[in-house]
Design a protein around this motif. Structure first.
Motif, PDB file in Angstrom:
ATOM      1  N   LEU A 238      -6.962 104.735 -17.298  1.00 55.98           N
ATOM      2  CA  LEU A 238      -7.356 106.067 -17.752  1.00 55.98           C
ATOM      3  C   LEU A 238      -7.036 106.315 -19.217  1.00 55.98           C
ATOM      4  O   LEU A 238      -7.259 107.424 -19.713  1.00 55.98           O
ATOM      5  N   ASN A 239      -6.526 105.301 -19.893  1.00 50.29           N
ATOM      6  CA  ASN A 239      -6.261 105.463 -21.320  1.00 50.29           C
ATOM      7  C   ASN A 239      -7.557 105.795 -22.047  1.00 50.29           C
ATOM      8  O   ASN A 239      -8.610 105.193 -21.802  1.00 50.29           O
ATOM      9  N   GLY A 240      -7.464 106.787 -22.918  1.00 45.60           N
ATOM     10  CA  GLY A 240      -8.636 107.176 -23.673  1.00 45.60           C
ATOM     11  C   GLY A 240      -9.547 108.161 -22.981  1.00 45.60           C
ATOM     12  O   GLY A 240     -10.592 108.510 -23.526  1.00 45.60           O
ATOM     13  N   THR A 241      -9.148 108.611 -21.784  1.00 47.47           N
ATOM     14  CA  THR A 241     -10.004 109.557 -21.059  1.00 47.47           C
ATOM     15  C   THR A 241      -9.611 111.001 -21.319  1.00 47.47           C
ATOM     16  O   THR A 241     -10.178 111.911 -20.708  1.00 47.47           O
ATOM     17  N   GLY A 242      -8.633 111.245 -22.188  1.00 45.51           N
ATOM     18  CA  GLY A 242      -8.275 112.601 -22.599  1.00 45.51           C
ATOM     19  C   GLY A 242      -7.774 113.457 -21.460  1.00 45.51           C
ATOM     20  O   GLY A 242      -6.735 113.192 -20.870  1.00 45.51           O
ATOM     21  N   ARG A 243      -8.527 114.502 -21.154  1.00 46.93           N
ATOM     22  CA  ARG A 243      -8.119 115.454 -20.138  1.00 46.93           C
ATOM     23  C   ARG A 243      -7.918 114.792 -18.774  1.00 46.93           C
ATOM     24  O   ARG A 243      -7.085 115.219 -17.988  1.00 46.93           O
ATOM     25  N   SER A 244      -8.704 113.778 -18.459  1.00 44.61           N
ATOM     26  CA  SER A 244      -8.557 113.110 -17.168  1.00 44.61           C
ATOM     27  C   SER A 244      -7.165 112.513 -17.033  1.00 44.61           C
ATOM     28  O   SER A 244      -6.532 112.603 -15.971  1.00 44.61           O
ATOM     29  N   LEU A 245      -6.651 111.906 -18.106  1.00 43.77           N
ATOM     30  CA  LEU A 245      -5.305 111.352 -18.075  1.00 43.77           C
ATOM     31  C   LEU A 245      -4.284 112.463 -17.920  1.00 43.77           C
ATOM     32  O   LEU A 245      -3.332 112.343 -17.136  1.00 43.77           O
ATOM     33  N   PHE A 246      -4.478 113.564 -18.627  1.00 48.27           N
ATOM     34  CA  PHE A 246      -3.523 114.654 -18.509  1.00 48.27           C
ATOM     35  C   PHE A 246      -3.533 115.244 -17.103  1.00 48.27           C
ATOM     36  O   PHE A 246      -2.490 115.549 -16.532  1.00 48.27           O
ATOM     37  N   PHE A 247      -4.699 115.422 -16.530  1.00 47.32           N
ATOM     38  CA  PHE A 247      -4.747 115.991 -15.193  1.00 47.32           C
ATOM     39  C   PHE A 247      -4.261 115.015 -14.131  1.00 47.32           C
ATOM     40  O   PHE A 247      -3.862 115.427 -13.035  1.00 47.32           O
ATOM     41  N   LEU A 248      -4.247 113.711 -14.411  1.00 52.71           N
ATOM     42  CA  LEU A 248      -3.535 112.784 -13.539  1.00 52.71           C
ATOM     43  C   LEU A 248      -2.054 113.139 -13.517  1.00 52.71           C
ATOM     44  O   LEU A 248      -1.415 113.160 -12.451  1.00 52.71           O
ATOM     45  N   VAL A 249      -1.498 113.445 -14.684  1.00 54.52           N
ATOM     46  CA  VAL A 249      -0.090 113.844 -14.776  1.00 54.52           C
ATOM     47  C   VAL A 249       0.148 115.133 -13.996  1.00 54.52           C
ATOM     48  O   VAL A 249       1.162 115.285 -13.299  1.00 54.52           O
ATOM     49  N   VAL A 250      -0.783 116.065 -14.077  1.00 54.19           N
ATOM     50  CA  VAL A 250      -0.687 117.303 -13.303  1.00 54.19           C
ATOM     51  C   VAL A 250      -0.668 116.989 -11.806  1.00 54.19           C
ATOM     52  O   VAL A 250       0.143 117.524 -11.049  1.00 54.19           O
ATOM     53  N   CYS A 251      -1.555 116.103 -11.370  1.00 58.16           N
ATOM     54  CA  CYS A 251      -1.604 115.732  -9.963  1.00 58.16           C
ATOM     55  C   CYS A 251      -0.328 115.014  -9.528  1.00 58.16           C
ATOM     56  O   CYS A 251       0.202 115.268  -8.431  1.00 58.16           O
ATOM     57  N   GLN A 252       0.204 114.121 -10.352  1.00 56.92           N
ATOM     58  CA  GLN A 252       1.444 113.416  -9.988  1.00 56.92           C
ATOM     59  C   GLN A 252       2.625 114.365  -9.919  1.00 56.92           C
ATOM     60  O   GLN A 252       3.559 114.150  -9.143  1.00 56.92           O
ATOM     61  N   ALA A 253       2.590 115.440 -10.687  1.00 60.26           N
ATOM     62  CA  ALA A 253       3.671 116.425 -10.664  1.00 60.26           C
ATOM     63  C   ALA A 253       3.556 117.378  -9.491  1.00 60.26           C
ATOM     64  O   ALA A 253       4.559 117.692  -8.827  1.00 60.26           O
ATOM     65  N   PHE A 254       2.349 117.859  -9.200  1.00 61.83           N
ATOM     66  CA  PHE A 254       2.182 118.939  -8.228  1.00 61.83           C
ATOM     67  C   PHE A 254       1.469 118.540  -6.946  1.00 61.83           C
ATOM     68  O   PHE A 254       1.466 119.288  -5.971  1.00 61.83           O
ATOM     69  N   LEU A 255       0.859 117.357  -6.941  1.00 61.78           N
ATOM     70  CA  LEU A 255       0.258 116.811  -5.723  1.00 61.78           C
ATOM     71  C   LEU A 255       0.807 115.415  -5.463  1.00 61.78           C
ATOM     72  O   LEU A 255       0.056 114.463  -5.215  1.00 61.78           O
ATOM     73  N   PRO A 256       2.144 115.237  -5.525  1.00 64.88           N
ATOM     74  CA  PRO A 256       2.714 113.894  -5.367  1.00 64.88           C
ATOM     75  C   PRO A 256       2.489 113.366  -3.960  1.00 64.88           C
ATOM     76  O   PRO A 256       2.578 114.097  -2.975  1.00 64.88           O
ATOM     77  N   ASN A 257       2.195 112.088  -3.871  1.00 64.42           N
ATOM     78  CA  ASN A 257       2.024 111.437  -2.573  1.00 64.42           C
ATOM     79  C   ASN A 257       2.555 110.015  -2.687  1.00 64.42           C
ATOM     80  O   ASN A 257       1.807 109.089  -3.025  1.00 64.42           O
ATOM     81  N   PRO A 258       3.874 109.820  -2.454  1.00 58.33           N
ATOM     82  CA  PRO A 258       4.473 108.493  -2.606  1.00 58.33           C
ATOM     83  C   PRO A 258       3.865 107.427  -1.705  1.00 58.33           C
ATOM     84  O   PRO A 258       4.076 106.229  -1.936  1.00 58.33           O
TER      85      PRO A 258
END
Length: 378
Positions: A238-258
């Motif tokens: 996802l490098n270089g995808t801008g907002r998509s990379l950031f929203f991955l971080v949002v999902c890992q923070a608030f929709l975590p699924n180990p």
């Protein structure tokens, strides 16, 4: 046991502005045992009389993650002139940096020490200690949350960083003498720490915080590559995808699924029975509830009413007007909840109005901290 080594780090006299435009991508008391080694640097620079140290904390808290965090976290500490020879205890300002940067770049890229020492010389503020830890990651950086996937960053701050500073430096060990501040996503982090840990910090100032609320644009209008997010085998995809990379971080923070490798999170869009990606309303609601501060402001209000000082500002001409709208609404919500605060919308954009000689850090943040922070023992 703490093991400490020391070596030299210069306070640079050359400053350049960080690339703040990356902000457009977006719309943690007991001391645990952890190993510490430190590095100390100093040189004599004209008009620069303080000392900047670099310490490295090996975090136990951050070992709980699924994203390969480096648990050795660098911490920059500015000590005022005379610290080594005085017996004075000092208040502490904790700084939360923006994403796509770290504490080293903060001291290299912005004139933070120069502005602090000019304010000290002008009598705008009295001597204090500044602490800036490294919250960077292998994605965009921490968004200052607790997650079993992307790290317990709030716990790191309150359970490791603050106790370490209080144990190793002459600080005034009271919430009345601790402030937290930051810019952009770091501004959000400062506000979040004030909201969930008012027993640790009593003063907060956020410079143009983002994600205080929704703004006017629905998330479904964001240009995110959900298909690529679902198909990614690693973060690097996802490098270089801008907002998509950031929203991955949002999902890992608030929709975590180990239990869902390789990215260990659920997503805002999920495949239906036919494999077509469709909005998952429950996931969307959970992510917004976690990410947008206004969603949890009601439950934080009682603690925020105990703050000695609460302020934030924002630039009127941020190209992403959702940030402007969200901050206006956030202030209105605080008003209705009876939370004393200062909220200022200033003319201009937020990218060129913070680190200048007459910028927001010098003219607004430092005087506010000076006014509300307790600088002396009772």
């Amino acid at each position: 046991m703490h093991h400490v080594k020391e070596k030299t780090a210069a306070v640079s006299g050359t400053w350049t502005r960080l690339n703040s435009c990356l902000v457009l991508m977006i719309a943690p008391l007991l001391l645990q045992t952890f190993w510490v080694m430190g590095q100390t640097k100093r040189n004599d620079v004209s008009n620069h009389h303080g000392v900047v140290l670099t310490k490295i904390i090996q975090s136990e808290v951050l070992k709980e993650n699924k994203v390969g965090l480096n648990v050795n976290r660098s911490v920059k500490i500015y000590l005022p002139q005379g610290y080594e020879t005085s017996k004075t205890a000092y208040p502490v300002l904790y700084w939360m940096h923006n994403f796509f940067t770290d504490s080293d770049k903060l001291f290299e890229g912005e004139p933070i020490v120069e502005l602090i020492e000019r304010a000290l010389s002008a009598g705008i503020i009295k001597d204090f200690i500044l602490v800036a830890a490294d919250y960077s990651t292998n994605t965009t950086g921490s968004i200052y949350e607790n997650s079993p996937v992307s790290g317990r960053w709030l716990d790191f701050t309150t359970k490791e960083l603050v106790p370490f500073i209080d144990s190793n430096f002459r600080t005034l060990k009271s919430r009345d003498s601790r402030a937290v501040a930051g810019d952009f996503i770091g501004g959000r982090g400062a506000l979040k720490l004030a909201m969930v840990h008012p027993e640790v910090f009593s003063v907060v100032y956020a410079l143009h915080p983002v994600a205080t609320g929704m703004g006017s644009s629905p998330w479904i209008s964001l240009d995110l590559d959900y298909k690529k997010m679902m198909e990614a085998k690693s973060v690097t995809d996802l490098n270089g995808t801008g907002r998509s990379l950031f929203f991955l971080v949002v999902c890992q923070a608030f929709l975590p699924n180990p239990s869902r490798p390789p990215l260990y999170c659920d997503f805002l869009y999920e495949p239906d029975k036919d494999g077509k990606l469709v909005i998952d309303g429950e996931h969307m609601a959970r992510a917004k509830m976690g990410f947008h501060l206004e969603e949890t402001i009601d439950e934080a209000a009682a603690g925020l009413r105990t703050m000695r000082g609460f302020a934030f500002d924002w630039g009127r001409f941020d190209p992403n007007q959702d940030h402007v709208i969200a901050n206006r609404v956030f202030s209105r919500r605080l008003e209705d909840l009876g939370v004393e605060h200062e909220a200022e919308e200033y003319r201009g954009d937020p990218f060129s109005r913070v680190w200048t000689d007459d910028g927001r850090f010098y003219t607004r943040l430092l005087p506010f901290v000076a006014k509300h922070l307790v600088f002396d023992k009772d």
